[in-house]
Structures are given as structure tokens and as C-alpha cells.
Design an enzyme around this catalytic site. Sequence first.
Site, PDB file in Angstrom:
ATOM      1  N   ASP A  83       0.842  -1.203   0.000  1.00  0.00           N
ATOM      2  CA  ASP A  83       0.000   0.000   0.000  1.00  0.00           C
ATOM      3  C   ASP A  83       0.872   1.247   0.000  1.00  0.00           C
ATOM      4  OD1 ASP A  83      -2.461  -1.162   0.043  1.00  0.00           O
ATOM      5  OD2 ASP A  83      -2.808  -0.910   2.177  1.00  0.00           O
ATOM      6  N   TYR A 100       2.025   4.812   1.582  1.00  0.00           N
ATOM      7  CA  TYR A 100       2.029   5.344   2.945  1.00  0.00           C
ATOM      8  C   TYR A 100       0.736   6.119   3.167  1.00  0.00           C
ATOM      9  CZ  TYR A 100       7.093   4.385   2.862  1.00  0.00           C
ATOM     10  OH  TYR A 100       8.323   3.795   2.769  1.00  0.00           O
ATOM     11  N   PHE A 118       7.941   2.461  -1.169  1.00  0.00           N
ATOM     12  CA  PHE A 118       8.973   2.677  -0.147  1.00  0.00           C
ATOM     13  C   PHE A 118       9.543   4.094  -0.119  1.00  0.00           C
ATOM     14  CE2 PHE A 118       9.102  -1.949  -0.832  1.00  0.00           C
ATOM     15  CZ  PHE A 118       8.960  -2.403   0.459  1.00  0.00           C
ATOM     16  N   HIS A 168      10.366  -9.256   4.651  1.00  0.00           N
ATOM     17  CA  HIS A 168      10.102  -7.837   4.414  1.00  0.00           C
ATOM     18  C   HIS A 168      11.078  -6.993   5.238  1.00  0.00           C
ATOM     19  CE1 HIS A 168       7.813  -4.034   4.328  1.00  0.00           C
ATOM     20  NE2 HIS A 168       7.237  -4.527   3.248  1.00  0.00           N
TER      21      HIS A 168
END
Length: 231
Positions: A66, A68, A79, A192
Site C-alpha cells: 500500500d 504510505y 517505499f 520484508h
Amino acid sequence: MIDYPIPESWQALRAEFEAPYMQALDAFLEAERAAGARVFPGEVDRFRALELTPLDQVRVVILGQDPYHAAGQAYGLSFSVRKGMRTPPSLVNIYKELEADLGIPRASHGMLDYWAAQGVLLLNAVLSVRIGEAASHQKRGWERFTDAVIAAVNAQPKPVVFLLWGSYAQKKAAFVDDVSKGGRHLVIQSAHPSPLAARTGFFGSRPFSRANAFLETHGRPPIDWALPETE
């Protein structure tokens, strides 16, 4: 229909923009706007990953989930945050692994446009989110669209590296033509980089040097992972 000028190199996605599910997604986003919901990123940045990284120039794919959901963070690249924003924890861990892997010191900012301009497709699986509500725009159609983006990259004749961090990314890109299964693309999987998972297999995975080694072996230029402090 979503009125969006598709980047020239991504014309393979035109049918997706014209499909009924994307029309339904557009109606949902319009309803969000009408209800006064704050949605990130803004419309102008929603397809920024495709704008900065032409399909025929993709060398690496970094798949996020998703955008932020805090104000000012999301602007269309997985990211990444614009300069002046605090570097998010997952990206801090990415920088830590980059330094351990290639000796590149942590950048003072979290803006990854420099990677995108070199052919690193920084793609989120879902391209919008309501402020303060993680996963609020999941299962509205974005996943189908970004599956089509991944499929378009997978169909490219030149070898590409897929960096799949975490189980969500690994499941989403499970259909990629993996070199370990006789295909042409390198798939690098690990935990992750989030603070909750980084120590369970992300740290020490050396994705950056492995990606560059594969690219060079196949006659493609490596990525310069060192982010400039000024542009």
C-alpha cells in the site's frame, strides 16, 4: 473511464484502463472525493512509477503493498518519500542492508527517484489509500491492474530482477518467469524490511549486489544504488 495519459511505453496497459473494473475503481475514487476523504497519493502522482520507469527500460522491480497513509508521504513510488520527509522505518532497513551489501552509506533522505530513473520499477500493489487507514483501498481493483503491470514486465524479452520482500509480494508475483524454473528473470525473495520482519531474513539477503551481478551477467548495465544528496 479513468482519464489518464498512458506513458508511451506502457501502451500495453490501455485495455486495462478501458476495462469495466477500472471504471468501477474510478467511480469508487470519485465517491471518496465527494465524501471529503483525503486520498494519497494525489491524482497527479498516482501512476508516477510508470511515468518515471518506461516499460522497455525496467531492469529491477521492487514490489510494495500500500502507499504510505500519513499526510505528505506517498507520491507514487513504493517505499519512497519526498525529500524533507522523515525516512520510514522499512526504508531505513533497506538502507542498512544496502550499506552492508555494497558499502553505500545511508542517504539523508528517502527519495528514490534516482533508482526509478535507472529502470527500478517501484510499484505498489495498491495505488491509493485513505489518510490514516492502511489497506483502505484494497480489493477495489488496483490489484488486478498491478497484476497486469507485472505481467507486462514479465513479458519483456530482456532479463529483469524481481525483488520480492515479504509473503504478500511473493504471492502476487508468483507467476513471474523465474530463472530457477527455466525462465529468464531473476526472482530474489526474502523477509520484508519492516522492523517486525527484517531480522528474519531480510538483513543479510544481499539483494542489491545479487541483482547487479545478474544484470551484468546478462549484458545489462547494473543499477547505481548510491542515492545523490542533491539533484
